[in-house]
Design a protein around this motif. Structure first.
Motif, PDB file in Angstrom:
ATOM      1  N   GLY A  16      -4.471  25.512  30.494  1.00 20.21           N
ATOM      2  CA  GLY A  16      -5.687  26.127  29.990  1.00 20.21           C
ATOM      3  C   GLY A  16      -6.950  25.625  30.652  1.00 20.21           C
ATOM      4  N   VAL A  17      -6.903  25.396  31.960  1.00 21.95           N
ATOM      5  CA  VAL A  17      -8.029  24.776  32.671  1.00 21.95           C
ATOM      6  C   VAL A  17      -9.103  25.804  33.022  1.00 21.95           C
ATOM      7  CG1 VAL A  17      -8.707  23.718  34.867  1.00 21.95           C
ATOM      8  CG2 VAL A  17      -6.768  22.816  33.584  1.00 21.95           C
ATOM      9  N   THR A  18     -10.332  25.468  32.670  1.00 21.46           N
ATOM     10  CA  THR A  18     -11.496  26.251  33.074  1.00 21.46           C
ATOM     11  C   THR A  18     -12.430  25.349  33.872  1.00 21.46           C
ATOM     12  OG1 THR A  18     -11.406  27.757  31.187  1.00 21.46           O
ATOM     13  CG2 THR A  18     -13.529  27.527  32.268  1.00 21.46           C
ATOM     14  N   LYS A  19     -12.919  25.875  34.993  1.00 20.81           N
ATOM     15  CA  LYS A  19     -13.852  25.117  35.826  1.00 20.81           C
ATOM     16  C   LYS A  19     -14.988  26.028  36.240  1.00 20.81           C
ATOM     17  CE  LYS A  19     -15.506  21.707  38.199  1.00 20.81           C
ATOM     18  NZ  LYS A  19     -16.077  20.528  37.504  1.00 20.81           N
ATOM     19  N   ARG A  20     -16.213  25.549  36.026  1.00 15.72           N
ATOM     20  CA  ARG A  20     -17.394  26.327  36.395  1.00 15.72           C
ATOM     21  C   ARG A  20     -18.341  25.455  37.194  1.00 15.72           C
ATOM     22  NH1 ARG A  20     -17.812  25.837  30.905  1.00 15.72           N
ATOM     23  NH2 ARG A  20     -17.317  28.040  30.568  1.00 15.72           N
ATOM     24  N   TYR A  21     -19.119  26.103  38.029  1.00 16.33           N
ATOM     25  CA  TYR A  21     -20.204  25.463  38.748  1.00 16.33           C
ATOM     26  C   TYR A  21     -21.487  26.154  38.334  1.00 16.33           C
ATOM     27  CZ  TYR A  21     -16.521  23.393  41.596  1.00 16.33           C
ATOM     28  OH  TYR A  21     -15.415  22.704  42.006  1.00 16.33           O
ATOM     29  N   ASP A  22     -22.368  25.437  37.649  1.00 17.89           N
ATOM     30  CA  ASP A  22     -23.564  26.025  37.052  1.00 17.89           C
ATOM     31  C   ASP A  22     -23.114  27.138  36.104  1.00 17.89           C
ATOM     32  OD1 ASP A  22     -25.211  24.274  38.475  1.00 17.89           O
ATOM     33  OD2 ASP A  22     -25.201  25.587  40.231  1.00 17.89           O
ATOM     34  N   ASP A  23     -23.566  28.365  36.359  1.00 16.73           N
ATOM     35  CA  ASP A  23     -23.200  29.468  35.473  1.00 16.73           C
ATOM     36  C   ASP A  23     -21.991  30.258  35.984  1.00 16.73           C
ATOM     37  OD1 ASP A  23     -25.285  28.858  33.772  1.00 16.73           O
ATOM     38  OD2 ASP A  23     -26.706  30.159  34.819  1.00 16.73           O
ATOM     39  N   ASP A  64     -13.793  21.685  32.924  1.00 18.23           N
ATOM     40  CA  ASP A  64     -14.720  21.827  31.801  1.00 18.23           C
ATOM     41  C   ASP A  64     -13.942  21.997  30.497  1.00 18.23           C
ATOM     42  OD1 ASP A  64     -17.332  21.890  33.228  1.00 18.23           O
ATOM     43  OD2 ASP A  64     -16.403  23.592  34.219  1.00 18.23           O
ATOM     44  N   ASN A  65     -12.783  22.621  30.596  1.00 18.99           N
ATOM     45  CA  ASN A  65     -11.889  22.775  29.444  1.00 18.99           C
ATOM     46  C   ASN A  65     -10.462  22.671  29.928  1.00 18.99           C
ATOM     47  OD1 ASN A  65     -14.320  24.937  28.777  1.00 18.99           O
ATOM     48  ND2 ASN A  65     -13.727  23.710  27.016  1.00 18.99           N
TER      49      ASN A  65
END
Length: 551
Positions: A16-23, A64-65
């Motif tokens: 369940g991996v979430t990765k963001r850069y800024d928005d 991030d998650n």
């Protein structure tokens, strides 16, 4: 030489991996498991999140998650695309960085040896585990392995005290790869390992990795590498921001994609057939309703009138049912798959003599970069231009395109030319994707939206994206979109596979196979060169040593 080992205790799991850069969300709720000993190729367009996935597994980036679990008793080796060291650092520093895990094991062994005289059973067991791990990786031979790897990758006898700033980008990449391999970790995470390698070095690397007894995850655009080394493919989907896993290596990936496309086309045909059937039902019942008398004679109120009203009511009900089904069908529309790429050949341009060359060079010189005594590109020709870096291959294409005037010699050109440049021609471009595609074309940009979408290179939501915000892969797609949709007698392709996913490169090759015009290609893509069936022209220090005719 023993190359790594595989342990049943090894785990590489994303949950369940979430990765963001800024928005910007790059990966969204991704779950992936890599089994011990697997060799996985990671593919996708530039900017899709491949390197991010590798950094997460290497522990260089945090999600991030979700959770990332990496357990590797035999160590993890990570090769980034660039060395994370300043130009003032030394070659020895880069080697020490890659061997840090082994050096730490050796330090802990020495510390444990100092306490062996009064060690507890648990401490003795811990010491034995450290020694076993160190010997499994042949830690004492790490220095020798560095020399072997450097020699195999074209850097024999590299001075350990040489500053990294004095090495070329390619030399730094090969140094980092050699040191990473020399550490002999159980898990190898390699980001574009074949970059900057010649064919001989790539062949050695492929053999080395096939013999690696541990786990391999490699991000690469190299299709031959994928064919020869990997047992599974992970495709990073930048539209859904997730990953798709395919078994049976690269051939299995291609088969699965072909089957998915055929299934999509079949579902579209079934959708169209159902729409046609419901439309026919609605029309049929409408005709029947029109044939039923709207009102019986005033003096008649018997069973016949009741039957007429019953038939009218039934027809209306069936019409409403068919129209409701049509409404739902259109809400759940199954769009057709994008047609295969196809170049818009224009092989009968005005003024072209079918019996003469499209372009002819005679005694052409461009400084010290290029000297061509004679070169003729005939209609329908296929020409592969090879030679070392700096030999003048790109200069030749600029001359053939009419974008560079030679210092001496003559160039006769009667062809309409399409030129896909090696440099990113869209970098820093103004306007949106649609505006850039429609530039210099008649009419309003909106009139060209359907043509661009039909190529299958962009989604509707991307047409309004500013060009300057696009990844290199998307900018390359935009250049390709303009090229395939503009008629040309001659295509000049300078490293056409740069920044494109392997699947799109396969589509490009099929498009070229069906193109009727002439093609001149400069490419480092080994699979494209291996499959090439036309003429070959080799440049050496900018000079064609023999007159050459491409027919």
């Amino acid at each position: 030489m023993r190359i790594g080992h595989s342990s049943s205790d090894t785990q590489l799991v994303l949950s369940g991996v979430t990765k963001r850069y800024d928005d910007k969300i790059v990966l969204s709720e991704v779950s992936l498991t890599v089994r011990p000993g697997e060799k996985v190729g990671v593919i996708g367009d530039n900017g899709s999140g491949k390197s991010t996935l590798l950094r997460l597994l290497a522990g260089r980036s945090r999600p991030d998650n979700g959770t990332v679990t990496v357990t590797a008793p035999g160590g993890v080796g990570y090769l980034a695309q660039t060395l994370d060291l300043p130009a003032t650092a030394l070659v020895g520093d880069a080697i020490d960085l890659a061997l840090a895990d082994l050096r730490d094991l050796e330090r802990r062994i020495r510390q444990a040896e100092l306490r062996l005289g009064d060690a507890t059973p648990a401490e003795l067991a811990g010491y034995g585990d450290l020694v076993a791990r160190f010997e499994a990786r042949e830690g004492y031979q790490a220095g020798t392995r560095v020399e072997i790897m450097l020699n195999a990758l074209g850097l024999p006898g590299l001075d350990r005290n040489r500053p990294l700033g004095l090495l070329s980008g390619g030399q730094r990449s090969r140094l980092a790869l050699a040191a990473t391999l020399a550490a002999a970790p159980e898990v190898l995470l390699l980001d574009e390992p074949t970059n900057d390698l010649d064919d001989q070095a790539v062949a050695w690397l492929e053999d080395h990795l096939r013999n690696h007894r541990g786990t391999l995850i490699a991000v690469t655009h190299d299709r031959l590498f994928l064919e020869r080394v990997t047992s599974a493919i992970v495709e990073v989907d930048d539209e859904l921001r997730t990953v798709h896993r395919y078994g049976n290596g690269y051939p299995g990936f291609l088969q699965a994609k072909a089957a998915a496309r055929a299934r999509w086309a079949r579902e579209h045909q079934e959708w169209r057939a159902e729409v046609a059937r419901q439309e026919a039902l609605a029309d049929s019942h409408a005709h029947r309703l029109a044939a039923i008398p709207r009102k019986a004679p005033a003096a008649f109120s018997g069973a016949g009138a009741f039957r007429a009203r019953s038939r009218a009511h039934g027809a209306m009900s069936r019409i409403r049912g068919a129209r409701e089904r049509l409404r739902r069908l259109h809400l759940d529309r199954v769009a057709p798959p994008a047609p295969p790429l196809r170049f818009a050949a224009h092989v009968t341009a005005a003024g072209i003599d079918a019996a003469g060359p499209l372009v002819e060079l005679t005694d052409v010189r461009v400084g010290e970069r290029l000297h061509v005594e004679s070169l003729r590109i005939e209609p329908g020709a296929r020409l592969l231009v090879t030679g070392p870096n700096g030999a003048g291959k790109t200069t030749l294409l600029h001359v053939l395109a009419g974008e560079l005037a030679p210092d001496t010699g003559t160039v006769r050109r009667v062809a309409r030319v399409g030129h896909l440049r090696q440099q990113d021609g869209m970098a820093g471009g103004a306007g949106t994707v649609l505006e850039a595609f429609a530039a210099e074309r008649p009419g309003d940009p909106a009139e060209h939206a359907d043509a661009l979408l039909a190529l299958g290179l962009f989604r509707a939501a991307q047409l309004a994206s500013p060009v300057k915000t696009l990844s290199p892969g998307l900018r390359r797609r935009l250049e390709l979109a303009r090229m395939v949709s503009e008629p040309a007698d001659l295509l000049l392709l300078d490293e056409p596979t740069n920044h494109l996913s392997p699947a799109l490169v396969d589509d490009l090759e099929h498009a070229l196979a069906g193109y009727e015009g002439a093609v001149v290609i400069v490419t480092h893509d080994r699979r494209m060169r291996a499959a090439f069936t036309g003429s070959h022209l080799e440049l050496n220090a900018g000079r064609v040593t023999l007159p050459h005719v491409a027919a």
